[in-house]
Design an enzyme around this catalytic site. Structure first.
Site, PDB file in Angstrom:
ATOM      1  N   ASN A  99      33.672  35.437  32.991  1.00  0.00           N
ATOM      2  CA  ASN A  99      32.328  35.069  32.542  1.00  0.00           C
ATOM      3  C   ASN A  99      31.928  35.790  31.248  1.00  0.00           C
ATOM      4  OD1 ASN A  99      31.664  33.084  34.326  1.00  0.00           O
ATOM      5  ND2 ASN A  99      30.513  34.396  35.742  1.00  0.00           N
ATOM      6  N   LEU A 336      34.260  36.549  43.672  1.00  0.00           N
ATOM      7  CA  LEU A 336      34.697  35.729  42.526  1.00  0.00           C
ATOM      8  C   LEU A 336      35.081  36.541  41.285  1.00  0.00           C
ATOM      9  CD1 LEU A 336      32.128  32.783  42.824  1.00  0.00           C
ATOM     10  CD2 LEU A 336      34.529  32.797  43.502  1.00  0.00           C
ATOM     11  N   HIS A 337      34.871  37.837  41.310  1.00  0.00           N
ATOM     12  CA  HIS A 337      35.327  38.708  40.218  1.00  0.00           C
ATOM     13  C   HIS A 337      34.841  38.233  38.849  1.00  0.00           C
ATOM     14  CE1 HIS A 337      38.264  38.545  43.579  1.00  0.00           C
ATOM     15  NE2 HIS A 337      37.906  39.813  43.620  1.00  0.00           N
ATOM     16  N   CYS A 338      33.613  37.706  38.813  1.00  0.00           N
ATOM     17  CA  CYS A 338      33.014  37.197  37.562  1.00  0.00           C
ATOM     18  C   CYS A 338      33.881  36.128  36.909  1.00  0.00           C
ATOM     19  CB  CYS A 338      32.758  38.318  36.541  1.00  0.00           C
ATOM     20  SG  CYS A 338      31.587  39.528  37.089  1.00  0.00           S
ATOM     21  N   ALA A 339      34.665  35.411  37.690  1.00  0.00           N
ATOM     22  CA  ALA A 339      35.548  34.402  37.093  1.00  0.00           C
ATOM     23  C   ALA A 339      35.585  33.152  37.978  1.00  0.00           C
ATOM     24  CB  ALA A 339      36.942  34.986  36.895  1.00  0.00           C
TER      25      ALA A 339
END
Ligand SMILES: Cc1ncc(COP(=O)(O)O)c(C=O)c1O
Length: 383
Positions: A99, A336-339
């Site tokens: 992101n 989601l690990h910013c992805a």
């Protein structure tokens, strides 16, 4: 003692030299760099120069003044994207972006920048041919996440750099997960812009990062202000790094970053990587032996960074991470690990995965602790 396996977010613990350098800077070099002719200001300025030079050595950058200090990789990505792209320009990127890039690109698209998202395969790998086929006459940039923060997949950056060079477009590499781990030389990869964090693979403190700006790339500054240079002029000085560095920098953090890179260069990138790869092998082999566990991402034989995503059958990733933290004192990251785009690509959206990410500071006993804990969790749910 906590078992820390969240190094893809921030590497911890830091080498003792890093802590010592931050302390020394705060105690002895606490003035504002470049803002005065007095000895303390000059010493603080020297801290910045020395760290810039070490970054240049690490990445094979001929001119250290082309290294810009930033707050983190996200800051560097924003400075690079917004500094180049204007409405009507086209940028090619991928479905594996963090992101940190996907959000700025989403907002730029609203402002009239055209964005093509090249789809990676189910292991997170992008085909350079798909990037090449996406180029248009108005393509200004190819933006590529070098190594996935979700599953460790390493993209064929050399091929993509070559495609960009042949097409005469800017190649912007997000080295957030590869800097300090893979051997990156900006000329070998034909990189024009490269964002990197200081607080992950370079062992520096949080609040540090950088942007490499290659020759021939002219960036509009995202922020303007005091630089300690050309103060008589309201125009921002056009020279680097002043053009892109306004205001007082994070000198203590940059001192720590310099010490982190010195540590890395002293030990050797390849040696530290080999050490971490052994741990990665133990982890991947161990997870493969636990029947209820599914590892997500590239085939074992492919090059990867030490970021491992997995699922435990019958449990939500956040439940697994919760139990690991509360019962076993093991720090991993679920979700989601910013992805989110990467998880959609890998088929793990919206629940995400459990992510264990390693650094050279980890030990075999950390990996054993995780494998034993996951085995016990699986036995518990089988009851
Ligand atoms: C691939 C990738 N890009 C960008 C970032 C953002 O880095 P930072 O936290 O330094 O802003 C991260 C952080 O995890 C990342 O993994």
């Amino acid at each position: 003692m906590v078992v820390y396996l969240d190094n893809a977010a921030t590497t911890w613990p830091k080498p003792a030299e890093v802590i010592e350098a931050v302390k020394d800077c705060l105690e002895n070099k606490g003035a504002n760099p470049g803002r005065g002719g007095h000895r303390l200001s000059l010493e603080a300025g020297h801290v910045l120069l020395e760290t810039r030079e070490r970054i240049a050595t690490l990445f094979g950058i001929p001119d250290p003044l082309r290294v810009i200090f930033t707050l983190n990789a996200t800051d560097a990505i924003n400075i690079g994207l917004r500094g180049v792209l204007s409405p009507g320009d086209h940028v090619v990127t991928t479905s594996m972006e963090h992101n940190a890039a996907a959000r700025p690109l989403y907002y730029l698209a609203k402002e009239g920048v055209e964005v093509t998202w090249v789809q990676a395969d189910s292991s997170g790998l992008v085909d350079p041919d798909d990037i090449k086929k996406s180029l248009r006459p108005n393509t200004k940039m190819i933006f590529l996440n070098h190594a996935s923060n979700v599953c460790g997949t390493v993209q064929p950056a050399i091929e993509v750099g070559q495609i960009a060079r042949e097409a005469g477009v800017i190649f912007f590499l997000d080295a957030a997960q590869s800097a300090g781990y893979l051997d990156i030389k900006v000329d070998d990869l034909k990189v024009d812009l490269m964002a990197f964090p200081g607080h992950k693979g370079l062992y520096g403190p949080q609040g540090t990062g950088g942007l490499y700006v290659g020759p021939g790339v002219n960036l509009r500054p995202l922020r303007v202000g005091g630089t300690g240079s050309s103060s008589e002029d309201l125009e921002q000085p056009p020279i680097l790094p002043d053009l892109l560095e306004s205001g007082t920098p994070n000198t203590p953090g940059i001192a720590g970053l310099g010490a982190g890179i010195k540590y890395l260069l002293g030990k050797g990138v390849a040696r530290l990587r080999a050490q971490t790869e052994k741990l990665l092998d133990t982890l991947l082999n161990g997870l493969a032996e636990i029947p209820k566990v599914k590892v997500i991402g590239p085939a074992r034989e492919r090059e990867r960074v030490p970021v491992v995503s997995f699922l435990v059958e019958g449990l939500d990733p956040s439940e697994v991470a919760f139990v690991l933290d509360k019962v076993y004192n093991i720090a991993v990251r679920p979700g989601l690990h910013c992805a989110p785009l990467a998880h959609k690509t890998l088929g793990t959206f919206p629940a995400g995965t459990v992510r264990a990410s390693l650094s050279s500071m980890n030990t075999e006993s950390d990996i054993e602790a995780l494998l034993n804990a996951i085995t016990q969790i699986c036995q518990e749910i089988a009851r």
